[in-house]
Enzyme design. Structure first.
Site, PDB file in Angstrom:
ATOM      1  N   HIS A 148       0.713  -1.245   0.119  1.00  0.00           N
ATOM      2  CA  HIS A 148      -0.075   0.016   0.043  1.00  0.00           C
ATOM      3  C   HIS A 148       0.821   1.203  -0.012  1.00  0.00           C
ATOM      4  O   HIS A 148       1.942   1.518   0.632  1.00  0.00           O
ATOM      5  CB  HIS A 148      -0.993  -0.146   1.078  1.00  0.00           C
ATOM      6  CG  HIS A 148      -1.512   1.211   1.474  1.00  0.00           C
ATOM      7  ND1 HIS A 148      -2.791   1.647   0.547  1.00  0.00           N
ATOM      8  CD2 HIS A 148      -1.423   2.241   2.327  1.00  0.00           C
ATOM      9  CE1 HIS A 148      -3.217   2.876   1.030  1.00  0.00           C
ATOM     10  NE2 HIS A 148      -2.347   3.178   1.876  1.00  0.00           N
ATOM     11  N   SER A 150       0.633   5.594   0.473  1.00  0.00           N
ATOM     12  CA  SER A 150      -0.058   6.708   0.772  1.00  0.00           C
ATOM     13  C   SER A 150       0.905   7.715   1.480  1.00  0.00           C
ATOM     14  O   SER A 150       2.077   7.352   2.052  1.00  0.00           O
ATOM     15  CB  SER A 150      -0.857   6.049   2.078  1.00  0.00           C
ATOM     16  OG  SER A 150      -1.336   7.225   2.780  1.00  0.00           O
ATOM     17  N   GLU A 162      -2.840   0.537  -3.916  1.00  0.00           N
ATOM     18  CA  GLU A 162      -2.559  -0.720  -3.442  1.00  0.00           C
ATOM     19  C   GLU A 162      -1.784  -1.671  -4.910  1.00  0.00           C
ATOM     20  O   GLU A 162      -2.416  -1.554  -5.968  1.00  0.00           O
ATOM     21  CB  GLU A 162      -3.321  -1.893  -2.685  1.00  0.00           C
ATOM     22  CG  GLU A 162      -3.849  -1.017  -1.451  1.00  0.00           C
ATOM     23  CD  GLU A 162      -4.761  -0.177  -1.590  1.00  0.00           C
ATOM     24  OE1 GLU A 162      -5.529  -0.219  -2.606  1.00  0.00           O
ATOM     25  OE2 GLU A 162      -4.717   0.788  -0.658  1.00  0.00           O
TER      26      GLU A 162
END
Length: 172
Positions: A148, A150, A162
């Site tokens: 993932h 971010s 993802e």
């Protein structure tokens, strides 16, 4: 891509110096995002050289992973990223096959701040990963990973993305 060239040079020099100190492993992975965009990743790993909590069940160890990922897309949506992540691995005991679980949190730099219409907010991203697989005698490994990306809310928007992949790792 121009933003990634200086980062790639620094990473290559650093990896070259680390390779002189210890042997490296190379990983190739193919995966998909949640929106079905294909991802292709090449990575180089350097083991920590230590293990902890060793018992008859297994041991905790880890490695540094430096990777390049190509995010497939048309001319306007393809992307590239570079990442560096310390990864902790719990390797279960075994003779010729050792199952393992892994987790890590690192950093990544993306060429563009948009993938599949998702707005990442910044080129700088955190890389969180979970994985599992099998290590074979002779330095080979196969496994699966969920990664993932971010920016942890440092800049808006922060849609994140993802990649779910299978990988093959080989020791050199």
């Amino acid at each position: 891509m121009k933003k990634l060239i200086p980062l790639a040079v620094v990473a290559a020099v650093s990896l070259g110096q680390a390779a002189a100190v210890q042997a490296a492993n190379v990983t190739a992975a193919i995966g998909q995002t949640g929106e079905s965009t294909m991802t292709y990743r090449l990575g180089v790993q350097f083991d920590f050289g230590s293990s902890w909590f060793q018992s008859s069940v297994g041991r905790l160890t880890g490695y540094w992973d430096a990777g390049y990922t190509y995010w497939e897309g048309d001319e306007t949506s393809a992307n590239h990223s570079l990442s560096l992540t310390p990864v902790f691995v719990y390797e279960f005991a075994g003779d010729s096959v050792k199952p393992y679980l892994e987790a890590g949190i690192g950093v990544a730099a993306f060429e563009s701040t948009e993938i599949e219409g998702k707005k990442l907010g910044s080129s700088f991203q955190f890389e969180d990963r979970l994985g599992a697989g099998l290590r074979f005698a002779g330095g080979h490994e196969v496994g699966i990973r969920a990664i993932h990306y971010s920016n942890a809310g440092l800049k808006n928007p922060n849609d994140g993305i993802e990649s779910y992949a299978v990988h093959y790792r080989m020791a050199f």
